[in-house]
Design a protein around this motif. Structure first.
Motif, mmCIF file in Angstrom:
data_model
loop_
_atom_site.group_PDB
_atom_site.id
_atom_site.type_symbol
_atom_site.label_atom_id
_atom_site.label_comp_id
_atom_site.label_asym_id
_atom_site.label_seq_id
_atom_site.Cartn_x
_atom_site.Cartn_y
_atom_site.Cartn_z
ATOM 1 N N SER A 1 8.852 -5.571 6.783
ATOM 2 C CA SER A 1 8.934 -6.922 6.225
ATOM 3 C C SER A 1 7.643 -7.680 6.482
ATOM 4 C CB SER A 1 10.109 -7.686 6.849
ATOM 5 O OG SER A 1 11.333 -7.108 6.463
ATOM 6 N N GLY A 2 7.224 -8.444 5.479
ATOM 7 C CA GLY A 2 6.081 -9.325 5.594
ATOM 8 C C GLY A 2 6.505 -10.764 5.409
ATOM 9 N N ALA A 3 5.517 -11.635 5.267
ATOM 10 C CA ALA A 3 5.830 -13.051 5.131
ATOM 11 C C ALA A 3 6.545 -13.355 3.824
ATOM 12 C CB ALA A 3 4.545 -13.867 5.233
ATOM 13 N N THR A 4 6.215 -12.620 2.771
ATOM 14 C CA THR A 4 6.782 -12.924 1.454
ATOM 15 C C THR A 4 7.436 -11.733 0.771
ATOM 16 O OG1 THR A 4 4.650 -12.476 0.376
ATOM 17 C CG2 THR A 4 5.076 -14.746 1.096
ATOM 18 N N SER A 5 7.316 -10.534 1.340
ATOM 19 C CA SER A 5 7.843 -9.355 0.660
ATOM 20 C C SER A 5 8.278 -8.309 1.671
ATOM 21 C CB SER A 5 6.788 -8.760 -0.282
ATOM 22 O OG SER A 5 5.642 -8.335 0.447
ATOM 23 N N ASP A 6 9.065 -7.358 1.199
ATOM 24 C CA ASP A 6 9.519 -6.218 2.006
ATOM 25 C C ASP A 6 9.039 -4.936 1.336
ATOM 26 O OD1 ASP A 6 10.890 -7.942 3.690
ATOM 27 O OD2 ASP A 6 12.745 -7.789 2.523
ATOM 28 N N ARG A 7 8.631 -3.977 2.169
ATOM 29 C CA ARG A 7 8.287 -2.637 1.682
ATOM 30 C C ARG A 7 9.336 -1.668 2.217
ATOM 31 N NH1 ARG A 7 3.286 -1.150 -0.101
ATOM 32 N NH2 ARG A 7 3.317 0.729 1.181
ATOM 33 N N VAL B 1 9.609 -8.438 -3.643
ATOM 34 C CA VAL B 1 8.965 -9.739 -3.468
ATOM 35 C C VAL B 1 10.058 -10.790 -3.331
ATOM 36 C CG1 VAL B 1 7.370 -11.411 -4.458
ATOM 37 C CG2 VAL B 1 6.988 -8.968 -4.820
ATOM 38 N N ARG B 2 10.118 -11.441 -2.156
ATOM 39 C CA ARG B 2 11.162 -12.431 -1.903
ATOM 40 C C ARG B 2 10.782 -13.810 -2.440
ATOM 41 N NH1 ARG B 2 10.447 -10.318 3.284
ATOM 42 N NH2 ARG B 2 9.806 -12.389 4.025
ATOM 43 N N ARG B 3 9.532 -14.187 -2.295
ATOM 44 C CA ARG B 3 9.085 -15.479 -2.823
ATOM 45 C C ARG B 3 7.625 -15.363 -3.224
ATOM 46 N NH1 ARG B 3 6.041 -18.548 0.708
ATOM 47 N NH2 ARG B 3 5.926 -17.792 2.869
ATOM 48 N N ASP B 4 7.201 -16.240 -4.107
ATOM 49 C CA ASP B 4 5.844 -16.195 -4.646
ATOM 50 C C ASP B 4 4.896 -16.918 -3.693
ATOM 51 O OD1 ASP B 4 3.602 -15.971 -6.141
ATOM 52 O OD2 ASP B 4 4.306 -17.120 -7.859
ATOM 53 N N ALA B 5 4.037 -16.165 -3.053
ATOM 54 C CA ALA B 5 3.066 -16.758 -2.130
ATOM 55 C C ALA B 5 1.855 -17.325 -2.850
ATOM 56 C CB ALA B 5 2.603 -15.709 -1.122
ATOM 57 N N LEU B 6 1.777 -17.109 -4.168
ATOM 58 C CA LEU B 6 0.611 -17.557 -4.932
ATOM 59 C C LEU B 6 0.958 -18.679 -5.896
ATOM 60 C CD1 LEU B 6 -0.844 -14.025 -5.787
ATOM 61 C CD2 LEU B 6 -1.332 -15.458 -3.796
ATOM 62 N N ALA B 7 2.087 -19.352 -5.671
ATOM 63 C CA ALA B 7 2.515 -20.399 -6.597
ATOM 64 C C ALA B 7 1.704 -21.676 -6.454
ATOM 65 C CB ALA B 7 4.001 -20.702 -6.389
ATOM 66 N N VAL B 8 1.065 -21.870 -5.317
ATOM 67 C CA VAL B 8 0.307 -23.095 -5.058
ATOM 68 C C VAL B 8 -1.178 -22.791 -5.186
ATOM 69 C CG1 VAL B 8 -0.186 -24.904 -3.376
ATOM 70 C CG2 VAL B 8 2.108 -23.911 -3.510
ATOM 71 N N ASP C 1 0.512 -10.502 -0.480
ATOM 72 C CA ASP C 1 1.094 -10.344 0.851
ATOM 73 C C ASP C 1 0.521 -11.323 1.863
ATOM 74 O OD1 ASP C 1 -1.440 -9.343 1.072
ATOM 75 O OD2 ASP C 1 -0.852 -7.384 1.845
ATOM 76 N N GLY C 2 -0.325 -12.261 1.422
ATOM 77 C CA GLY C 2 -0.902 -13.247 2.314
ATOM 78 C C GLY C 2 -2.245 -12.871 2.886
#
Length: 488
Positions: free
Chosen positions: A152-158, A204-211, A236-237
């Motif tokens: 698991s990462g900050a915004t996604s899981d592998r 991908v759980r949430r979009d880390a590039l939306a901002v 992935d940040g």
């Protein structure tokens, strides 16, 4: 003796009726062997033992910790156990405050991975895969792909998966949407695993590039690496690092997709070496709008005017001639390029590349520009030349030199077919959904997918936004005595 043939009725003796029919096939039944009850108990006991050992080996860390805490509470009582737990929690808190990156790496991420493995993926694994059609039933037995590991990462899981024998990754790519909805993710991508028969699923759980990302700080000269310039952020940040040394870069995107963000973030990352004389930027600006703000930073600048030949095509031809002269000088002397003041690393930035290769009204100029670009992109990598080309139209007839660009970036595109035109065949099936990027500038400008020469898997990234004021500050940093408004 007369034989009588009639239809069987409920209650009839089938064996007797079969004996009366001389044409009936022989009836055969396998012998029934009854296993002794003692042997059944032994087999079941061995199964329970094997499963218990496997469970303990798989969960060695939590089992050891819980066993130790249980023994401590039994041996010394619950007050001692409470004190030990309080000290451990305090120590973890101090660790998180003092060195948060290492705490996240060694404690937070593994704990999150274990939790999501148990609570999300293992819990819903069978029903989701059965519904998606990824299981097989043979002779009444259901075969299920194995869940190997979760990271698991900050915004996604592998998720590492061992596929069934004879199963291909394409079967998982076809049901990626089913998997995303089944496990509560916004997007799922299929990647090659660590060995044949295994694949990675990226949830991908949430979009880390939306901002939008503001312009990155100008780095120190010692931090500039031409093989990995930081120009934005990956999904992935992690930092998005763009390689220029030893390659060429093609950027494709519709109007307003953010091609300028990629170009100016790259120039900003190069600024220390550019001001030090180790890097030169030659810019070609047919629109006379995108690159004109920083023209004071460029060694040479060409734009479309009443005489397009003098502004752009001759600049490309001059770059090709200088590249050939440098290659002749380096021949037999060195095989690797190192920037120097005598031989700086040259970046040829071509905005609206399609204008020179397809839209220029003069046919002779188009041929000359295409010839010079072909020379630069086919021979310039080894002698310190990098071409960065940006275009809106992804069609092959617009730019038939795109195969000479090893690294490619697809920003927002208008059609799904254009994704494979830019990034190569199969890129969209691997998750490069560039045609689905939002057209709202605050959400989608600068967002794209990168496919590098070294890997077929596209990576979702976002370039930092460099505003006009940031460009003026860059010019002022290098040329403090220059009239900034006049330069713009």
């Amino acid at each position: 003796m007369a034989w009588e043939f009639r239809k069987l009725r409920p209650g009839d003796n089938v064996a007797v009726e079969a004996q009366r029919d001389p044409f009936a096939p022989p009836k055969w039944a396998p012998p029934v062997w009854h296993m002794p009850e003692g042997l059944v108990l032994i087999v079941n006991a061995v199964r329970v033992l094997v499963r218990t050992v496997a469970f303990l080996a798989r969960h060695i860390v939590p089992v050891t910790v819980l066993s130790g805490l249980g023994w401590l509470g039994y041996r010394f009582g619950w007050p001692v156990l409470a004190v030990v737990l309080a000290l451990v929690l305090q120590g973890l808190s101090v660790w998180a405050l003092v060195d948060n990156p290492s705490f996240v790496r060694w404690v937070a991420r593994p704990a999150q991975s274990r939790w999501r493995l148990i609570a999300v993926y293992r819990r819903h694994w069978q029903p989701v895969l059965v519904t998606a059609g990824l299981t097989k039933v043979h002779k009444g037995r259901e075969y299920l792909p194995s869940l190997v590991r979760v990271r698991s990462g900050a915004t996604s899981d592998r998720v590492l998966v061992k596929m069934l024998k004879g199963q291909a990754p394409e079967a998982w790519e076809r049901v990626a949407v089913n998997l995303a909805h089944g496990f509560g993710a916004t997007l799922v991508r299929v990647r090659d695993g660590d060995r044949p028969g295994r694949i990675w699923l990226e949830f991908v759980r949430r979009d880390a590039l939306a901002v939008p990302i503001p312009a990155l700080p100008v780095p120190d000269p010692s931090e500039v690496d031409l093989s990995g310039l930081e120009i934005g952020r990956a999904e992935d940040g992690s930092p998005w690092r763009l390689r220029l040394l030893g390659t060429h870069v093609l950027i494709a995107g519709a109007t307003g997709a953010g091609k300028g963000s990629v170009i100016w973030s790259t120039i900003r990352a190069l600024l220390p070496l550019l001001l030090g004389g180790l890097v030169e930027v030659w810019a070609i600006d047919p629109k006379r709008m995108e690159l004109s703000f920083g023209r004071a930073l460029f060694e040479r600048y060409g734009r479309y005017s009443d005489d397009p030949k003098g502004g752009m095509v001759e600049l490309l031809e001059a770059a090709a001639e200088d590249m050939n002269a440098r290659a002749e000088r380096f021949a037999g002397v060195t095989r690797s390029f190192t920037p120097s003041h005598e031989h700086p690393f040259r970046v040829i930035v071509v905005d609206e590349l399609a204008f020179l290769t397809a839209y220029c009204p003069d046919r002779d100029l188009r041929k000359r520009a295409e010839s010079a670009l072909a020379v630069l992109t086919s021979q310039g990598r080894s002698v310190g030349y990098c071409v960065i080309g940006a275009q809106q139209d992804a069609r092959k007839e617009v730019n038939n030199l795109r195969n000479l660009f090893p690294d490619r970036i697809a920003l927002r595109l208008d059609e799904d077919e254009q994704v494979d035109m830019v990034l190569g065949d199969g890129a969209r099936d691997r998750g490069a959904l560039a045609d689905q990027i939002s057209s709202v500038p605050e959400i989608g400008a600068g967002v794209g997918f990168v496919r590098l020469e070294t890997t077929p898997d596209p990576v979702r990234v976002r370039a930092a936004y460099v505003s006009d004021d940031d460009i003026r500050d860059m010019v002022a940093l290098g040329l403090p005595d220059l009239d900034i408004k006049g330069a713009a």
